[in-house]
Write a protein that holds these residues in place. Structure first.
Motif, PDB file in Angstrom:
ATOM      1  N   PRO A  21      14.260 -21.994   6.571  1.00 38.42           N
ATOM      2  CA  PRO A  21      14.446 -20.875   7.499  1.00 38.42           C
ATOM      3  C   PRO A  21      13.486 -19.739   7.149  1.00 38.42           C
ATOM      4  O   PRO A  21      13.059 -19.607   6.009  1.00 38.42           O
ATOM      5  CB  PRO A  21      15.894 -20.460   7.241  1.00 38.42           C
ATOM      6  N   HIS A  22      13.129 -18.954   8.140  1.00 38.59           N
ATOM      7  CA  HIS A  22      12.321 -17.755   7.896  1.00 38.59           C
ATOM      8  C   HIS A  22      13.319 -16.622   7.679  1.00 38.59           C
ATOM      9  O   HIS A  22      13.980 -16.191   8.607  1.00 38.59           O
ATOM     10  CB  HIS A  22      11.410 -17.480   9.092  1.00 38.59           C
ATOM     11  N   ILE A  23      13.452 -16.186   6.450  1.00 39.12           N
ATOM     12  CA  ILE A  23      14.490 -15.218   6.104  1.00 39.12           C
ATOM     13  C   ILE A  23      13.968 -13.804   6.267  1.00 39.12           C
ATOM     14  O   ILE A  23      12.918 -13.450   5.731  1.00 39.12           O
ATOM     15  CB  ILE A  23      14.979 -15.451   4.669  1.00 39.12           C
ATOM     16  N   LYS A  24      14.691 -13.007   7.031  1.00 39.43           N
ATOM     17  CA  LYS A  24      14.337 -11.607   7.217  1.00 39.43           C
ATOM     18  C   LYS A  24      14.941 -10.789   6.081  1.00 39.43           C
ATOM     19  O   LYS A  24      16.078 -11.024   5.673  1.00 39.43           O
ATOM     20  CB  LYS A  24      14.874 -11.076   8.550  1.00 39.43           C
ATOM     21  N   PRO A  25      14.199  -9.814   5.556  1.00 38.41           N
ATOM     22  CA  PRO A  25      14.731  -8.998   4.458  1.00 38.41           C
ATOM     23  C   PRO A  25      15.853  -8.086   4.947  1.00 38.41           C
ATOM     24  O   PRO A  25      15.943  -7.775   6.128  1.00 38.41           O
ATOM     25  CB  PRO A  25      13.520  -8.181   4.009  1.00 38.41           C
ATOM     26  N   LYS A  26      16.691  -7.676   4.021  1.00 37.51           N
ATOM     27  CA  LYS A  26      17.741  -6.708   4.357  1.00 37.51           C
ATOM     28  C   LYS A  26      17.130  -5.328   4.241  1.00 37.51           C
ATOM     29  O   LYS A  26      16.690  -4.919   3.167  1.00 37.51           O
ATOM     30  CB  LYS A  26      18.927  -6.871   3.416  1.00 37.51           C
ATOM     31  N   LEU A  27      17.040  -4.616   5.348  1.00 39.09           N
ATOM     32  CA  LEU A  27      16.463  -3.280   5.373  1.00 39.09           C
ATOM     33  C   LEU A  27      17.400  -2.330   6.105  1.00 39.09           C
ATOM     34  O   LEU A  27      18.133  -2.732   6.992  1.00 39.09           O
ATOM     35  CB  LEU A  27      15.114  -3.277   6.105  1.00 39.09           C
ATOM     36  N   SER A  28      17.331  -1.081   5.727  1.00 38.97           N
ATOM     37  CA  SER A  28      18.079  -0.049   6.438  1.00 38.97           C
ATOM     38  C   SER A  28      17.277   1.233   6.389  1.00 38.97           C
ATOM     39  O   SER A  28      16.214   1.303   5.779  1.00 38.97           O
ATOM     40  CB  SER A  28      19.449   0.156   5.795  1.00 38.97           C
ATOM     41  N   GLU A  29      17.802   2.259   7.003  1.00 38.62           N
ATOM     42  CA  GLU A  29      17.122   3.555   7.012  1.00 38.62           C
ATOM     43  C   GLU A  29      16.956   4.087   5.591  1.00 38.62           C
ATOM     44  O   GLU A  29      16.072   4.889   5.308  1.00 38.62           O
ATOM     45  CB  GLU A  29      17.880   4.552   7.879  1.00 38.62           C
ATOM     46  N   LEU A  30      17.779   3.610   4.668  1.00 34.17           N
ATOM     47  CA  LEU A  30      17.677   4.009   3.266  1.00 34.17           C
ATOM     48  C   LEU A  30      16.294   3.682   2.691  1.00 34.17           C
ATOM     49  O   LEU A  30      15.789   4.387   1.824  1.00 34.17           O
ATOM     50  CB  LEU A  30      18.766   3.280   2.469  1.00 34.17           C
ATOM     51  N   VAL A  94       8.383  -5.364   6.668  1.00 35.94           N
ATOM     52  CA  VAL A  94       8.270  -5.143   5.234  1.00 35.94           C
ATOM     53  C   VAL A  94       8.483  -3.663   4.927  1.00 35.94           C
ATOM     54  O   VAL A  94       8.024  -2.795   5.655  1.00 35.94           O
ATOM     55  CB  VAL A  94       6.905  -5.646   4.710  1.00 35.94           C
ATOM     56  N   SER A  95       9.201  -3.406   3.842  1.00 35.40           N
ATOM     57  CA  SER A  95       9.405  -2.057   3.327  1.00 35.40           C
ATOM     58  C   SER A  95       8.394  -1.835   2.212  1.00 35.40           C
ATOM     59  O   SER A  95       8.255  -2.676   1.333  1.00 35.40           O
ATOM     60  CB  SER A  95      10.834  -1.947   2.787  1.00 35.40           C
ATOM     61  N   LEU A  96       7.693  -0.697   2.266  1.00 37.53           N
ATOM     62  CA  LEU A  96       6.620  -0.435   1.301  1.00 37.53           C
ATOM     63  C   LEU A  96       6.680   0.990   0.773  1.00 37.53           C
ATOM     64  O   LEU A  96       7.018   1.904   1.520  1.00 37.53           O
ATOM     65  CB  LEU A  96       5.255  -0.612   1.982  1.00 37.53           C
ATOM     66  N   PRO A  97       6.300   1.193  -0.480  1.00 39.35           N
ATOM     67  CA  PRO A  97       6.109   2.562  -0.950  1.00 39.35           C
ATOM     68  C   PRO A  97       4.947   3.187  -0.165  1.00 39.35           C
ATOM     69  O   PRO A  97       4.062   2.467   0.295  1.00 39.35           O
ATOM     70  CB  PRO A  97       5.731   2.402  -2.426  1.00 39.35           C
ATOM     71  N   ALA A  98       4.966   4.497  -0.008  1.00 40.50           N
ATOM     72  CA  ALA A  98       3.867   5.159   0.700  1.00 40.50           C
ATOM     73  C   ALA A  98       2.539   4.767   0.044  1.00 40.50           C
ATOM     74  O   ALA A  98       2.445   4.700  -1.182  1.00 40.50           O
ATOM     75  CB  ALA A  98       4.068   6.672   0.661  1.00 40.50           C
ATOM     76  N   GLY A  99       1.532   4.450   0.852  1.00 39.29           N
ATOM     77  CA  GLY A  99       0.239   4.050   0.321  1.00 39.29           C
ATOM     78  C   GLY A  99      -0.584   3.315   1.355  1.00 39.29           C
ATOM     79  O   GLY A  99      -0.203   3.207   2.514  1.00 39.29           O
ATOM     80  N   THR A 100      -1.717   2.773   0.920  1.00 39.82           N
ATOM     81  CA  THR A 100      -2.624   2.032   1.791  1.00 39.82           C
ATOM     82  C   THR A 100      -2.638   0.569   1.360  1.00 39.82           C
ATOM     83  O   THR A 100      -2.753   0.268   0.174  1.00 39.82           O
ATOM     84  CB  THR A 100      -4.047   2.627   1.735  1.00 39.82           C
ATOM     85  N   TYR A 101      -2.545  -0.315   2.352  1.00 39.30           N
ATOM     86  CA  TYR A 101      -2.418  -1.748   2.105  1.00 39.30           C
ATOM     87  C   TYR A 101      -3.346  -2.519   3.026  1.00 39.30           C
ATOM     88  O   TYR A 101      -3.828  -2.006   4.024  1.00 39.30           O
ATOM     89  CB  TYR A 101      -0.978  -2.204   2.355  1.00 39.30           C
ATOM     90  N   LYS A 102      -3.560  -3.794   2.654  1.00 41.46           N
ATOM     91  CA  LYS A 102      -4.302  -4.682   3.543  1.00 41.46           C
ATOM     92  C   LYS A 102      -3.655  -6.057   3.526  1.00 41.46           C
ATOM     93  O   LYS A 102      -3.004  -6.451   2.555  1.00 41.46           O
ATOM     94  CB  LYS A 102      -5.771  -4.747   3.157  1.00 41.46           C
ATOM     95  N   LEU A 103      -3.832  -6.756   4.625  1.00 38.16           N
ATOM     96  CA  LEU A 103      -3.343  -8.118   4.769  1.00 38.16           C
ATOM     97  C   LEU A 103      -4.546  -9.048   4.731  1.00 38.16           C
ATOM     98  O   LEU A 103      -5.551  -8.804   5.394  1.00 38.16           O
ATOM     99  CB  LEU A 103      -2.609  -8.286   6.100  1.00 38.16           C
ATOM    100  N   SER A 104      -4.463 -10.111   3.942  1.00 38.75           N
ATOM    101  CA  SER A 104      -5.551 -11.085   3.905  1.00 38.75           C
ATOM    102  C   SER A 104      -4.975 -12.481   4.118  1.00 38.75           C
ATOM    103  O   SER A 104      -3.832 -12.750   3.805  1.00 38.75           O
ATOM    104  CB  SER A 104      -6.303 -11.000   2.577  1.00 38.75           C
ATOM    105  N   PHE A 105      -5.805 -13.352   4.661  1.00 39.14           N
ATOM    106  CA  PHE A 105      -5.378 -14.717   4.937  1.00 39.14           C
ATOM    107  C   PHE A 105      -5.528 -15.573   3.700  1.00 39.14           C
ATOM    108  O   PHE A 105      -6.469 -15.442   2.928  1.00 39.14           O
ATOM    109  CB  PHE A 105      -6.209 -15.306   6.084  1.00 39.14           C
ATOM    110  N   ASP A 106      -4.583 -16.484   3.529  1.00 39.29           N
ATOM    111  CA  ASP A 106      -4.589 -17.398   2.405  1.00 39.29           C
ATOM    112  C   ASP A 106      -3.994 -18.711   2.889  1.00 39.29           C
ATOM    113  O   ASP A 106      -3.542 -18.824   4.024  1.00 39.29           O
ATOM    114  CB  ASP A 106      -3.757 -16.818   1.252  1.00 39.29           C
ATOM    115  N   GLN A 107      -3.969 -19.693   2.029  1.00 42.27           N
ATOM    116  CA  GLN A 107      -3.379 -20.983   2.411  1.00 42.27           C
ATOM    117  C   GLN A 107      -2.188 -21.302   1.540  1.00 42.27           C
ATOM    118  O   GLN A 107      -2.098 -20.848   0.402  1.00 42.27           O
ATOM    119  CB  GLN A 107      -4.407 -22.089   2.350  1.00 42.27           C
TER     120      GLN A 107
END
Length: 180
Positions: A21-30, A94-107
């Motif tokens: 299954p593709h599991i979604k993370p548990k996230l809230s406004e917190l 995705v929940s992330l700390p404030a900052g700059t990110y990038k997504l890259s492709f992988d196998q």
């Protein structure tokens, strides 16, 4: 002999997708008190049989993958149940700390070893921000062509259904772009 049969049956279910299954993370406004939330969707035109393409999230400062298992987003995995069957797509959040990110492709599998040249522009998450990044569409398995689409309405509807307290927040839209 029974152990062999059980292993064989479990393997068949695994290949059929029943145990993936593709599991979604548990996230809230917190989650927004220390960082922000980014969401997007993936789509694949081709079903890759030899391996799976996925996106890995990296911190732009040091180019290191951020918590590998948590921030690995399937694109072409044929054994994962799709959120959007018409595009073979998945809703990603995705929940992330404030900052700059990038997504890259992988196998996802080591054979054959493929390095993807397609790069996506970095994105920034501010504290308290909910940001939509677009739909990342991949065509191909070994050589890929990537397009960024705008499925804001559909993906935001999914966000509100899965995460009602996050979905009521003001959402910024920062569609990713393909790097040259």
């Amino acid at each position: 002999m029974r152990v062999f049969q059980l292993v064989l049956i479990a393997s068949l279910f695994g290949f059929a997708g029943c145990v993936n299954p593709h599991i979604k993370p548990k996230l809230s406004e917190l989650e927004l008190t220390h960082g922000g939330i980014a969401y997007f969707s993936t789509a694949s035109l081709e079903k890759c049989i030899a391996h799976s393409i996925y996106l890995s999230l990296k911190n732009e400062k040091d180019d290191k993958a951020v918590n590998f298992p948590k921030y690995q987003f399937f694109v072409t995995n044929q054994f994962v149940e799709k959120d959007f069957p018409e595009t073979r797509g998945l809703f990603q959040i995705v929940s992330l700390p404030a900052g700059t990110y990038k997504l890259s492709f992988d196998q996802g599998h080591p054979i054959p070893n493929v390095e993807y040249e397609q790069l996506l522009t970095p994105f920034t998450i501010e504290q308290g921000e909910v940001k939509y990044l677009g739909e990342i569409e991949v065509d191909g398995c070994f050589r890929i062509a990537v397009k960024i689409g705008d499925k804001y309405e559909r993906d935001t509807e999914k966000l509100k259904a899965l995460y009602p307290d996050v979905g009521i927040r003001k959402i910024s839209k920062g569609l990713l772009k393909i790097s040259k």
